[in-house]
Design a protein around this motif. Structure first.
Motif, mmCIF file in Angstrom:
data_model
loop_
_atom_site.group_PDB
_atom_site.id
_atom_site.type_symbol
_atom_site.label_atom_id
_atom_site.label_comp_id
_atom_site.label_asym_id
_atom_site.label_seq_id
_atom_site.Cartn_x
_atom_site.Cartn_y
_atom_site.Cartn_z
ATOM 1 N N ILE A 188 -12.468 -3.794 4.948
ATOM 2 C CA ILE A 188 -12.517 -2.391 4.539
ATOM 3 C C ILE A 188 -11.157 -1.869 4.105
ATOM 4 O O ILE A 188 -11.046 -1.089 3.160
ATOM 5 C CB ILE A 188 -13.088 -1.521 5.684
ATOM 6 N N VAL A 189 -10.101 -2.310 4.792
ATOM 7 C CA VAL A 189 -8.793 -1.714 4.531
ATOM 8 C C VAL A 189 -8.154 -2.242 3.244
ATOM 9 O O VAL A 189 -7.343 -1.544 2.619
ATOM 10 C CB VAL A 189 -7.848 -1.941 5.733
ATOM 11 N N SER A 190 -8.496 -3.450 2.801
ATOM 12 C CA SER A 190 -7.806 -4.042 1.650
ATOM 13 C C SER A 190 -7.984 -3.244 0.350
ATOM 14 O O SER A 190 -6.994 -2.942 -0.331
ATOM 15 C CB SER A 190 -8.218 -5.502 1.460
ATOM 16 N N PRO A 191 -9.214 -2.868 -0.048
ATOM 17 C CA PRO A 191 -9.330 -2.078 -1.275
ATOM 18 C C PRO A 191 -8.755 -0.678 -1.123
ATOM 19 O O PRO A 191 -8.225 -0.112 -2.085
ATOM 20 C CB PRO A 191 -10.839 -2.038 -1.543
ATOM 21 N N SER A 192 -8.860 -0.097 0.080
ATOM 22 C CA SER A 192 -8.272 1.225 0.298
ATOM 23 C C SER A 192 -6.759 1.169 0.165
ATOM 24 O O SER A 192 -6.137 2.066 -0.417
ATOM 25 C CB SER A 192 -8.656 1.745 1.690
ATOM 26 N N PHE A 193 -6.163 0.107 0.699
ATOM 27 C CA PHE A 193 -4.718 -0.066 0.580
ATOM 28 C C PHE A 193 -4.321 -0.240 -0.880
ATOM 29 O O PHE A 193 -3.356 0.368 -1.354
ATOM 30 C CB PHE A 193 -4.276 -1.284 1.391
ATOM 31 N N ALA A 194 -5.061 -1.076 -1.598
ATOM 32 C CA ALA A 194 -4.752 -1.324 -3.007
ATOM 33 C C ALA A 194 -4.875 -0.054 -3.830
ATOM 34 O O ALA A 194 -4.018 0.247 -4.677
ATOM 35 C CB ALA A 194 -5.675 -2.410 -3.565
ATOM 36 N N LEU A 195 -5.928 0.718 -3.583
ATOM 37 C CA LEU A 195 -6.137 1.947 -4.340
ATOM 38 C C LEU A 195 -5.017 2.954 -4.071
ATOM 39 O O LEU A 195 -4.483 3.564 -5.004
ATOM 40 C CB LEU A 195 -7.486 2.565 -3.987
ATOM 41 N N GLY A 196 -4.636 3.117 -2.800
ATOM 42 C CA GLY A 196 -3.561 4.036 -2.467
ATOM 43 C C GLY A 196 -2.236 3.599 -3.051
ATOM 44 O O GLY A 196 -1.476 4.411 -3.601
ATOM 45 N N PHE A 197 -1.946 2.308 -2.949
ATOM 46 C CA PHE A 197 -0.692 1.751 -3.460
ATOM 47 C C PHE A 197 -0.572 1.958 -4.967
ATOM 48 O O PHE A 197 0.429 2.468 -5.475
ATOM 49 C CB PHE A 197 -0.648 0.263 -3.123
#
Length: 410
Positions: A225-234
């Motif tokens: 769950i956290v990987s796409p959220s991290f990528a989008l925020g970054f």
């Protein structure tokens, strides 16, 4: 669409309050703070990488604090928490207005803006809606996320106009006053229903909080769950933080580019609505496995198309991903983990999201200062986003948690 309108009319008070949280979070979001960047770079005589480092440090500090206070929405009165956050955000705007006096004030301002704006206000709105609704959770979250779209359409126009006419100090101070006025208005709102919906009544302890976070991080679902959220925020933060710098380097018309941002806001607005309907119809996990792909394609246009209309395509496709993300990121957490400890669980995901927004401007600013071309930088971001989305597809194998909702839906 008729179902969405009926839902909104029946639940206008709780949904309207949550919407106001995401709307006012704009005062701490990168899309608005980027308007202050050119003037702050000039006044404080900073390089882009130096400024990005300051922004990153402040955002990291904010993310750590977020981790320690995000749980409060599970067991503290909502009115009290919201008022404190709004007043803290207002104070941060005042610090920003006077940051030309000393760089230390800029550190305080950015830390408070990122913590209370991007972090806590968004966290409050989405957590409350996730907890209030089950069958109609997608609709509630989509309506809440519309606050982002409206803020992106309204705030840049107003703030940039004030900056051009009166300077960035006046714009920051005016923002703080708006927040104080709304904080006073909150005192007259009846928010007791939100407090009655809290199911986490156990006494708070740091040991229990640490145990919850440790349990989450060891769970494979967390990294899916956290990987796409991290990528989008970054990626989104890095691009929007330096968007006007990119436009200048490309030789694009800044007024024309700014007008394109309206297309982004409209697209995000429409997809926020559609995303909520799709979540209720198909489930959050199916959308979660594909919501980054439109923005990934947009990055290719931004990287390889020299004409300014490449930026327009990027902004429209980004609006699709960002619109769906506003609903699906929180909905998938509720589907996978349940809502009993929603505030605590979501605070950990929010911490990583906020942390990603710190790393974006820092690393991209360093690349630009080292002479890495705009096109190559954007292409690297494209590769990163595609890899994150491919990992997110694993969510389809994760079962949904079935729970009896403690709140009677209208």
């Amino acid at each position: 669409m008729n179902d969405l309108l009926r839902f909104f009319k029946a639940n206008i008070r709780p949904v309207g309050f949550a919407w106001s949280m995401t709307f006012l979070s704009g005062f701490g979001q990168t899309f608005l703070l980027s308007l202050y960047v050119p003037e702050l770079l000039r006044i404080l005589d900073l390089e882009k990488a130096e400024f990005g480092s300051i922004y990153a440090v402040c955002t990291v500090v904010a993310s750590v604090i977020m981790l320690s206070i995000g749980h409060t929405i599970d067991h503290k009165p909502v009115k009290r928490i919201t008022t404190l956050v709004l007043l803290s955000l207002a104070a941060s705007c005042f610090f920003l207005g006077f940051s030309a006096w000393h760089i230390s004030l800029l550190f305080i301002a950015f830390t408070g803006l990122r913590l209370n704006g991007q972090g806590m206000l968004t966290h409050i709105g989405f957590t409350l809606m996730s907890r209030c609704f089950d069958n109609d959770r997608g609709k509630a979250l989509s309506l809440t996320s519309l606050g982002f779209s409206v803020g992106e359409a309204v705030f840049p126009l107003l703030v940039s106009a004030i900056i051009l006419q009166y300077g960035f100090k006046a714009a920051a101070l005016a923002s703080g006053l708006v927040l104080i006025v709304y904080a006073l208005g909150v005192q007259f709102m009846d928010l007791k229903d939100f407090d009655r919906q809290q199911v986490n009544t156990a006494a708070f302890s740091w040991k229990a909080l640490g145990g919850t976070f440790s349990e989450l991080i060891k769970d494979k679902r967390f990294f899916i769950i956290v990987s796409p959220s991290f990528a989008l925020g970054f990626i989104s933060t890095a691009i929007f933080f330096y968007q006007y710098v990119f436009a200048e380097e490309k030789g694009w018309s800044l007024p024309l580019y700014a007008s394109f941002f309206t297309a982004y806001a409209v697209t995000r607005f429409l997809l926020s609505i559609a995303g909520g309907i799709w979540v209720d119809r198909y489930g959050a996990r199916k959308l979660f496995g594909m919501y980054l792909f439109p923005m990934s394609i947009g990055l290719l246009f931004l990287s390889f198309v020299e004409h300014i209309y490449g930026a327009l395509v990027f902004l429209i496709l980004s609006g699709i991903s960002m619109g769906i993300a506003g609903t699906v990121k929180t909905a998938v957490i509720a589907e996978v983990y349940g809502t009993a400890r929603m505030g605590t669980i979501r605070s950990l995901f929010t911490m990583f999201m906020v942390f990603s927004t710190a790393m974006g401007p820092l690393l991209i600013g360093a690349l630009l200062d080292q002479g890495v071309s705009f096109s190559r930088t954007i292409f690297l971001l494209f590769v990163f986003m595609v890899l994150a989305q491919l990992n997110a597809l694993r969510i389809l194998k994760v079962p949904r948690v079935r729970e009896v909702n403690t709140v009677e839906e209208v």
